[in-house]
Design a protein around this motif. Sequence first.
Motif, PDB file in Angstrom:
ATOM      1  N   LYS A   1       0.836  -1.204   0.000  1.00 45.05           N
ATOM      2  CA  LYS A   1       0.000   0.000   0.000  1.00 45.05           C
ATOM      3  C   LYS A   1       0.872   1.256   0.000  1.00 45.05           C
ATOM      4  O   LYS A   1       0.597   2.224  -0.730  1.00 45.05           O
TER       5      LYS A   1
ATOM      6  N   ARG B   1       1.344   4.160  -3.355  1.00 45.19           N
ATOM      7  CA  ARG B   1       0.609   5.411  -3.142  1.00 45.19           C
ATOM      8  C   ARG B   1       0.974   6.477  -4.170  1.00 45.19           C
ATOM      9  O   ARG B   1       0.182   7.398  -4.422  1.00 45.19           O
TER      10      ARG B   1
ATOM     11  N   ASP C   1       0.162   5.999 -10.508  1.00 45.41           N
ATOM     12  CA  ASP C   1      -1.066   6.511 -11.111  1.00 45.41           C
ATOM     13  C   ASP C   1      -2.143   5.435 -11.116  1.00 45.41           C
ATOM     14  O   ASP C   1      -2.025   4.422 -11.803  1.00 45.41           O
ATOM     15  N   GLY C   2      -3.193   5.630 -10.340  1.00 39.93           N
ATOM     16  CA  GLY C   2      -4.276   4.658 -10.262  1.00 39.93           C
ATOM     17  C   GLY C   2      -4.799   4.538  -8.842  1.00 39.93           C
ATOM     18  O   GLY C   2      -4.235   5.094  -7.890  1.00 39.93           O
ATOM     19  N   SER C   3      -5.881   3.786  -8.687  1.00 36.77           N
ATOM     20  CA  SER C   3      -6.471   3.527  -7.377  1.00 36.77           C
ATOM     21  C   SER C   3      -6.377   2.026  -7.102  1.00 36.77           C
ATOM     22  O   SER C   3      -6.770   1.207  -7.944  1.00 36.77           O
TER      23      SER C   3
ATOM     24  N   GLU D   1      -6.560  -1.406  -4.229  1.00 36.54           N
ATOM     25  CA  GLU D   1      -6.937  -2.036  -2.966  1.00 36.54           C
ATOM     26  C   GLU D   1      -6.060  -3.267  -2.792  1.00 36.54           C
ATOM     27  O   GLU D   1      -5.895  -4.060  -3.734  1.00 36.54           O
TER      28      GLU D   1
ATOM     29  N   THR E   1      -7.276  -3.128  -8.848  1.00 29.26           N
ATOM     30  CA  THR E   1      -7.338  -1.760  -9.336  1.00 29.26           C
ATOM     31  C   THR E   1      -8.792  -1.351  -9.555  1.00 29.26           C
ATOM     32  O   THR E   1      -9.658  -2.189  -9.797  1.00 29.26           O
ATOM     33  N   ASP E   2      -9.002  -0.074  -9.484  1.00 25.89           N
ATOM     34  CA  ASP E   2     -10.343   0.472  -9.694  1.00 25.89           C
ATOM     35  C   ASP E   2     -10.228   1.573 -10.737  1.00 25.89           C
ATOM     36  O   ASP E   2      -9.782   2.678 -10.446  1.00 25.89           O
TER      37      ASP E   2
ATOM     38  N   TYR F   1      -5.222   2.742 -14.710  1.00 25.57           N
ATOM     39  CA  TYR F   1      -3.982   2.797 -13.944  1.00 25.57           C
ATOM     40  C   TYR F   1      -2.814   2.567 -14.890  1.00 25.57           C
ATOM     41  O   TYR F   1      -2.992   2.156 -16.035  1.00 25.57           O
TER      42      TYR F   1
ATOM     43  N   THR G   1       2.996   0.134 -12.230  1.00 29.02           N
ATOM     44  CA  THR G   1       2.518  -0.725 -11.142  1.00 29.02           C
ATOM     45  C   THR G   1       3.392  -1.961 -11.007  1.00 29.02           C
ATOM     46  O   THR G   1       3.825  -2.320  -9.904  1.00 29.02           O
TER      47      THR G   1
END
Length: 391
Positions: free
Chosen positions: A31, A35, A38-40, A42, A54-55, A58, A63
């Motif tokens: 996590k 941070r 680029d992206g969201s 969980e 990913t949500d 991204y 990543t």
Amino acid sequence: MYKTFLIKYAEIAIKGKNRYIFEDALVKNIKYQLRNVDGSFEVRKESGRVYVETDGDYDYDETVATLSRIFGIVGICPVELHEDEGFDKLCEAVIEHINHVYKDKSFTFKVNARRARKNYPMTSMEINAAVGEKVLEAFPETRVDVHNPQVMINIEIRPMINIYSEEIPGPGGMPLGTAGKAMLLLSGGIDSPVAGWMIAKRGVRLVPVHFFSFPYTSELAKEKVLSLAKELTAYTGRMTLQIVPFTHIQEEIRRACPEEYFTLIMRRFMMRIAEDIAAHNECKAIVTGENLGQVASQTMEAMACTQDVTHLPVLQPLIGMDKRDIVKIAREIGTFDTSILPYEDCCTVFTPRHPKTRPTVAEVAEAESALDIDALVHEAVDGIERIRIDL
């Protein structure tokens, strides 16, 4: 584009009842490192597996690159998750996966099924055979090779069925922070950043300390060390670099001590100062980039003299390595090009013409006896500049 990554670990799995501690540390580190990507994201864990989900949009490459620097990870698998809707749907999902991922279907393959959910109506061997048959029917140009396949089609029967055929290697090791903290003697050379990386890989958080001898060493030399620390944070997370004013100590050594002992006495001061800083940072060891026989101060006798002044363990991960192997790691972790910049550090100041290579502790202690050691150490510690280094 994949929306989920299956994260594999190795050593964590043998930690018994304490395993959850290491899993939680790995999740926390993932996590933290993601941070700035680029992206969201969980991050969650599930019975022996960690998932990064990913949500929305991204950066896939960034990543993967970030995950591949996180200690504790041995494999990063872009994975498709499917509801269990029966064996026919499973086969359809596998065929669709192959069709999307591999433009050229002229490859050998093996199906590797695992049933984490033992109530599934087929055994792993039965799944392997039946799915393999369906793949051959859908893509006649493929061939089965159970010994050395070009493509491994992995199927894991879990609450959600996992399908993946790529495993990107991670650095391995243990999650950062699970093995305590240590001081890293960080020079501007090739060796010490590699030593720090290797110890961090074992789960140790680092507090780097650099000995700065202005004006004998330039501000560019200081900037070089700051750059090395910054490059290490891609693996170690944030650190606070301790820059120790070392000029007065070196001048006093030159004034009062026999020349052949200059380097040994200097390194004994480094150990004393590092131990003092360690006490205020909960560090349990000192890490150095020493390599047996590489220079005069790295004989067994010389290292015994250096370490005689500290009660902390001195960790030397490079001690028996070939220089070519150290350089190879430096290139891989991205510190080599900075390390070879032509800005000298304090270790090159007042280098003796004929250094003592087989000293005894008594000889070195006698050679430094003319110095007010405690006062010099306290003066250096009081003058420390602390710089926070982050990703």
